[in-house]
Design an enzyme around this catalytic site. Structure first.
Site, PDB file in Angstrom:
ATOM      1  N   ILE A 246     -11.718  30.201  43.668  1.00  0.00           N
ATOM      2  CA  ILE A 246     -11.343  28.983  42.960  1.00  0.00           C
ATOM      3  C   ILE A 246      -9.869  29.003  42.578  1.00  0.00           C
ATOM      4  O   ILE A 246      -9.164  27.991  42.707  1.00  0.00           O
ATOM      5  CB  ILE A 246     -12.214  28.808  41.695  1.00  0.00           C
ATOM      6  CG1 ILE A 246     -13.680  28.562  42.095  1.00  0.00           C
ATOM      7  CG2 ILE A 246     -11.708  27.660  40.831  1.00  0.00           C
ATOM      8  CD1 ILE A 246     -14.648  28.535  40.929  1.00  0.00           C
TER       9      ILE A 246
ATOM     10  N   SER B 175     -17.255  28.004  32.902  1.00  0.00           N
ATOM     11  CA  SER B 175     -18.377  28.022  33.837  1.00  0.00           C
ATOM     12  C   SER B 175     -19.484  27.134  33.300  1.00  0.00           C
ATOM     13  O   SER B 175     -19.610  26.934  32.079  1.00  0.00           O
ATOM     14  CB  SER B 175     -18.917  29.446  34.015  1.00  0.00           C
ATOM     15  OG  SER B 175     -20.135  29.441  34.729  1.00  0.00           O
TER      16      SER B 175
ATOM     17  N   TYR C 278     -21.314  37.384  29.842  1.00  0.00           N
ATOM     18  CA  TYR C 278     -20.512  36.409  30.591  1.00  0.00           C
ATOM     19  C   TYR C 278     -20.789  34.995  30.089  1.00  0.00           C
ATOM     20  O   TYR C 278     -19.865  34.206  29.862  1.00  0.00           O
ATOM     21  CB  TYR C 278     -20.835  36.524  32.077  1.00  0.00           C
ATOM     22  CG  TYR C 278     -20.052  35.581  32.971  1.00  0.00           C
ATOM     23  CD1 TYR C 278     -18.739  35.868  33.325  1.00  0.00           C
ATOM     24  CD2 TYR C 278     -20.651  34.438  33.499  1.00  0.00           C
ATOM     25  CE1 TYR C 278     -18.024  35.017  34.160  1.00  0.00           C
ATOM     26  CE2 TYR C 278     -19.948  33.585  34.332  1.00  0.00           C
ATOM     27  CZ  TYR C 278     -18.628  33.880  34.669  1.00  0.00           C
ATOM     28  OH  TYR C 278     -17.941  33.037  35.501  1.00  0.00           O
TER      29      TYR C 278
ATOM     30  N   LYS D 149     -17.892  32.562  28.375  1.00  0.00           N
ATOM     31  CA  LYS D 149     -17.537  31.261  28.939  1.00  0.00           C
ATOM     32  C   LYS D 149     -17.820  30.126  27.955  1.00  0.00           C
ATOM     33  O   LYS D 149     -17.148  29.091  27.970  1.00  0.00           O
ATOM     34  CB  LYS D 149     -18.279  31.038  30.256  1.00  0.00           C
ATOM     35  CG  LYS D 149     -17.802  31.955  31.383  1.00  0.00           C
ATOM     36  CD  LYS D 149     -16.318  31.763  31.668  1.00  0.00           C
ATOM     37  CE  LYS D 149     -15.825  32.598  32.814  1.00  0.00           C
ATOM     38  NZ  LYS D 149     -14.383  32.381  33.115  1.00  0.00           N
TER      39      LYS D 149
ATOM     40  N   THR E 100     -17.837  31.865  46.468  1.00  0.00           N
ATOM     41  CA  THR E 100     -16.654  32.720  46.437  1.00  0.00           C
ATOM     42  C   THR E 100     -17.103  34.176  46.489  1.00  0.00           C
ATOM     43  O   THR E 100     -18.292  34.483  46.308  1.00  0.00           O
ATOM     44  CB  THR E 100     -15.841  32.514  45.143  1.00  0.00           C
ATOM     45  OG1 THR E 100     -16.642  32.940  44.021  1.00  0.00           O
ATOM     46  CG2 THR E 100     -15.450  31.058  44.960  1.00  0.00           C
TER      47      THR E 100
END
Length: 295
Positions: free
Chosen positions: A48, A187, A200, A204, A235
């Site tokens: 990204i 995210s 995570y 975020k 990705t």
């Protein structure tokens, strides 16, 4: 697929232009919208981040890319310059303050100022239990995903184009196209947490709060602060997820999306947030997830 057309044309229906061509056309129409702007992008040699750097450069900006490894920086710069784009880069581990200072110094020395700071660098050590994650994992995730973006804004601020400190606010003033902006990359898990990604998810979600807070704090300077929240994008960073068919199917069922996204589908959002088209938008998070988990 076909679309109806109006007018005296002989044929009433024409083929729909393929998605990839439509994206290219949109880029061509917007080319130059960021001419002579300077964009500093972290985590931008792949995925990204690279797609964002490429799109901003195609739109006319001078981009500075960065990542932890010199070979990745060299490869990204070579690819961008191979397209005739204005690009340079340097090594930067966003968790290291000295690296961040060098990155900002390079941008300021090369161009004299910074228009846009895009924080795309992130880390996601898989921790299958939020409460079971070690202190080291928590420290690493929060340091890279939350503290580092805040640190970079602080370091870049003296070189960003802002409104005059003593300028009295004018509620009828037109937007000043010279001032700067910040875009964080969060995210969609900030809105729809995924169980195996506990720390995570939290980091975020914290970025959404950082976006709102800095948008208020930097408003007097004319700096807009916004956020991109990508869903599952194909990705190398997310490979562990989209290669797990069971996990992928579960996410698709819970989050509502029908396919895995492409980095380019995030890059256009960031270009918009850096452009005059978004001059009255700040403190906002745009979800690019195929289907938004927000109300």
């Amino acid at each position: 697929m076909y679309r109806a057309v109006l007018g005296p044309q002989r044929h009433l229906f024409l083929p729909v232009v393929p998605f990839s061509r439509r994206m290219s056309s949109a880029g061509a129409e917007r080319r130059g919208i960021l001419t002579d702007k300077v964009a500093l992008i972290t985590g931008s040699t792949d995925g990204i981040g690279f797609a964002i750097a490429q799109r901003l450069a195609r739109d006319g900006a001078h981009v500075i890319v960065s990542s932890r490894k010199q070979e990745n920086v060299d490869r990204a710069v070579e690819k961008l310059q191979g397209e005739g784009l204005s690009a340079s880069g340097t090594v930067c581990h966003v968790g290291k303050e000295e690296d961040c200072k060098k990155l900002v110094s390079m941008a300021s020395e090369k161009h004299g100022f910074i228009n846009f700071l895009i924080c795309a660098a992130g880390v996601n050590p898989l921790a299958w239990s939020t409460l079971g994650a070690s202190e080291d994992i928590w420290d690493k995730v929060m340091d890279i995903n939350v503290k580092a973006p805040a640190r970079l804004v602080k370091l870049a601020l003296p070189y960003m184009v802002t409104l005059e400190e003593k300028q009295k606010p004018d509620i009828w003033a037109k937007p000043d196209p010279r001032v700067s902006g910040v875009v964080f990359v969060s995210s969609a898990v900030a809105y729809a947490p995924v169980t195996p990604l506990g720390p995570y998810n939290v980091s975020k979600t914290a970025l959404l709060g950082l976006t709102k807070t800095l948008a208020l704090e930097l408003a007097p300077k004319g700096i807009r602060v916004n956020c991109l929240a990508p869903g599952l994008i194909k990705t190398n960073f997310s490979e562990v997820i989209w290669k797990d068919k069971n996990f992928l199917q579960d996410m698709m069922k819970r989050c509502g999306f029908t396919r895995v996204g492409l980095p380019e589908e995030c890059a256009g959002v960031v270009s918009f947030l850096c452009s005059p088209d978004s001059s009255y938008i700040t403190g906002e998070t745009i979800v690019a997830s195929g289907f938004s988990p927000r109300l």
